[in-house]
Motif scaffolding. Structure first.
Motif, mmCIF file in Angstrom:
data_model
loop_
_atom_site.group_PDB
_atom_site.id
_atom_site.type_symbol
_atom_site.label_atom_id
_atom_site.label_comp_id
_atom_site.label_asym_id
_atom_site.label_seq_id
_atom_site.Cartn_x
_atom_site.Cartn_y
_atom_site.Cartn_z
ATOM 1 N N LEU A 119 -6.466 -2.791 6.323
ATOM 2 C CA LEU A 119 -5.042 -3.094 6.220
ATOM 3 C C LEU A 119 -4.271 -1.890 6.756
ATOM 4 N N VAL A 120 -3.134 -2.148 7.379
ATOM 5 C CA VAL A 120 -2.339 -1.068 7.951
ATOM 6 C C VAL A 120 -0.933 -1.109 7.369
ATOM 7 N N GLU A 121 -0.491 0.023 6.850
ATOM 8 C CA GLU A 121 0.857 0.189 6.307
ATOM 9 C C GLU A 121 1.552 1.247 7.158
ATOM 10 N N THR A 122 2.649 0.898 7.821
ATOM 11 C CA THR A 122 3.204 1.759 8.868
ATOM 12 C C THR A 122 4.579 2.358 8.544
ATOM 13 N N LYS A 123 5.040 2.252 7.307
ATOM 14 C CA LYS A 123 6.396 2.710 6.998
ATOM 15 C C LYS A 123 6.451 4.001 6.191
ATOM 16 N N ALA A 124 5.389 4.365 5.508
ATOM 17 C CA ALA A 124 5.424 5.522 4.618
ATOM 18 C C ALA A 124 5.658 6.808 5.401
ATOM 19 N N SER A 125 6.500 7.672 4.839
ATOM 20 C CA SER A 125 6.772 8.960 5.480
ATOM 21 C C SER A 125 6.525 10.140 4.546
ATOM 22 N N ASN A 126 5.998 9.884 3.352
ATOM 23 C CA ASN A 126 5.613 10.956 2.443
ATOM 24 C C ASN A 126 4.515 10.434 1.525
ATOM 25 N N THR A 127 3.939 11.323 0.725
ATOM 26 C CA THR A 127 2.772 10.952 -0.074
ATOM 27 C C THR A 127 3.110 9.910 -1.136
ATOM 28 N N GLY A 128 4.267 10.032 -1.769
ATOM 29 C CA GLY A 128 4.659 9.026 -2.752
ATOM 30 C C GLY A 128 4.750 7.647 -2.131
ATOM 31 N N GLN A 129 5.337 7.562 -0.942
ATOM 32 C CA GLN A 129 5.414 6.279 -0.252
ATOM 33 C C GLN A 129 4.040 5.803 0.198
ATOM 34 N N ASN A 130 3.170 6.726 0.612
ATOM 35 C CA ASN A 130 1.793 6.329 0.937
ATOM 36 C C ASN A 130 1.178 5.542 -0.211
ATOM 37 N N ILE A 131 1.380 6.038 -1.429
ATOM 38 C CA ILE A 131 0.779 5.398 -2.599
ATOM 39 C C ILE A 131 1.479 4.083 -2.925
ATOM 40 N N THR A 132 2.802 4.108 -3.060
ATOM 41 C CA THR A 132 3.514 2.905 -3.497
ATOM 42 C C THR A 132 3.480 1.809 -2.436
ATOM 43 N N TYR A 133 3.587 2.168 -1.178
ATOM 44 C CA TYR A 133 3.559 1.158 -0.118
ATOM 45 C C TYR A 133 2.153 0.570 0.054
ATOM 46 N N SER A 134 1.133 1.385 -0.140
ATOM 47 C CA SER A 134 -0.233 0.857 -0.071
ATOM 48 C C SER A 134 -0.490 -0.113 -1.217
ATOM 49 N N HIS A 135 -0.014 0.246 -2.393
ATOM 50 C CA HIS A 135 -0.124 -0.655 -3.546
ATOM 51 C C HIS A 135 0.539 -1.991 -3.227
ATOM 52 N N ALA A 136 1.752 -1.938 -2.668
ATOM 53 C CA ALA A 136 2.470 -3.163 -2.330
ATOM 54 C C ALA A 136 1.735 -3.974 -1.265
ATOM 55 N N ALA A 137 1.158 -3.298 -0.273
ATOM 56 C CA ALA A 137 0.427 -4.003 0.781
ATOM 57 C C ALA A 137 -0.800 -4.716 0.219
ATOM 58 N N LEU A 138 -1.470 -4.074 -0.712
ATOM 59 C CA LEU A 138 -2.628 -4.720 -1.332
ATOM 60 C C LEU A 138 -2.211 -5.921 -2.175
ATOM 61 N N LEU A 139 -1.136 -5.764 -2.939
ATOM 62 C CA LEU A 139 -0.646 -6.899 -3.722
ATOM 63 C C LEU A 139 -0.279 -8.064 -2.830
ATOM 64 N N ALA A 140 0.371 -7.774 -1.703
ATOM 65 C CA ALA A 140 0.750 -8.838 -0.767
ATOM 66 C C ALA A 140 -0.473 -9.539 -0.195
ATOM 67 N N ASP A 141 -1.592 -8.837 -0.148
ATOM 68 C CA ASP A 141 -2.837 -9.420 0.357
ATOM 69 C C ASP A 141 -3.671 -10.030 -0.764
ATOM 70 N N GLY A 142 -3.124 -10.032 -1.970
ATOM 71 C CA GLY A 142 -3.822 -10.625 -3.107
ATOM 72 C C GLY A 142 -4.895 -9.757 -3.715
ATOM 73 N N VAL A 143 -4.824 -8.442 -3.484
ATOM 74 C CA VAL A 143 -5.847 -7.523 -3.976
ATOM 75 C C VAL A 143 -5.278 -6.705 -5.137
#
Length: 222
Positions: free
Chosen positions: A98-122
């Motif tokens: 999965l690719v998440e392309t919007k994060a620009s800091n470590t906090g966003q890396n974590i929260t946006y990855s979490h959201a991407a996984l949820l959107a994929d049903g994981v």
């Protein structure tokens, strides 16, 4: 990175190596439900992610990261995009990424990855965080704060500081960055970005000495 132009004394190396070892979490390798590889200026993170995938430690890998001032010139199409391409070249199947392309800091890396996984049903119970060696502790502290309901395991390339600095090509810049990461480990819990972690006094003393010696370009300006 450009070639280092600073002379680093033996004492400075000793202080830097103490901080380097503090940043490494030394978590034993173990299988996790998913992995999240944090974007940065080091393509070695993608290579380490591919190696860990082929070791069977996780079935699904998230590459996260857009651009920052320090990576735009290295990865013009975004950190996660370039990391994915390197992983594909190393045999990781596209269906496992999965690719998440919007994060620009470590906090966003974590929260946006979490959201991407949820959107994929994981909904994982455990996450393997893949990052640069000197970023392990800050990544761990951030994930425990921002994503508290998962077990977090950290992993990075098994390199010592001098070998890593030689590969990076700029030892001074590496020391600057790891000093900056230590400042964030200390400061970020106060503003709610990360969990509190004990910093032993020898590590704090090494930090103070390196800052006083001019390894301060990555510090947060108060």
């Amino acid at each position: 990175m450009a070639d280092d132009t600073r002379t680093i004394t033996q004492e400075q190396w000793q202080h830097a190596e103490l901080i380097w070892e503090y940043h490494r979490m030394h978590h034993p390798a173990r299988p996790c439900d998913v992995a999240v590889a944090l974007g940065c200026n080091d393509i070695g993170v993608a290579e380490h992610a591919a190696e860990r995938y082929h070791s069977g430690l996780f079935p699904l890998l998230v590459f996260t990261g857009g651009n920052s001032p320090s990576t735009a010139g290295v990865f013009p199409r975004g950190e996660a995009v370039h990391f994915r391409e390197r992983a594909l070249a190393l045999g990781v199947p596209d269906a496992s990424i999965l690719v998440e392309t919007k994060a620009s800091n470590t906090g966003q890396n974590i929260t946006y990855s979490h959201a991407a996984l949820l959107a994929d049903g994981v909904l994982p119970d455990s996450v393997l965080l893949l990052c640069m060696p000197y970023m392990e502790r800050r990544a761990y502290a951030t994930a425990r704060k921002q994503w508290p309901d998962v077990e977090v395991v950290c992993s990075s390339a098994p390199l010592g500081l001098r070998d890593y600095a030689k590969r990076a090509g700029d030892a001074g810049a590496v020391i600057d960055m790891m000093v900056g990461d230590l400042q964030r480990v200390i400061e970020y819990p106060r503003i709610g970005f990360a969990i509190e972690q004990e910093v032993p006094q020898p590590v704090r003393d090494a930090y103070d000495s390196l800052v006083a010696s001019g390894f301060d370009s990555r510090l947060i300006q108060r």
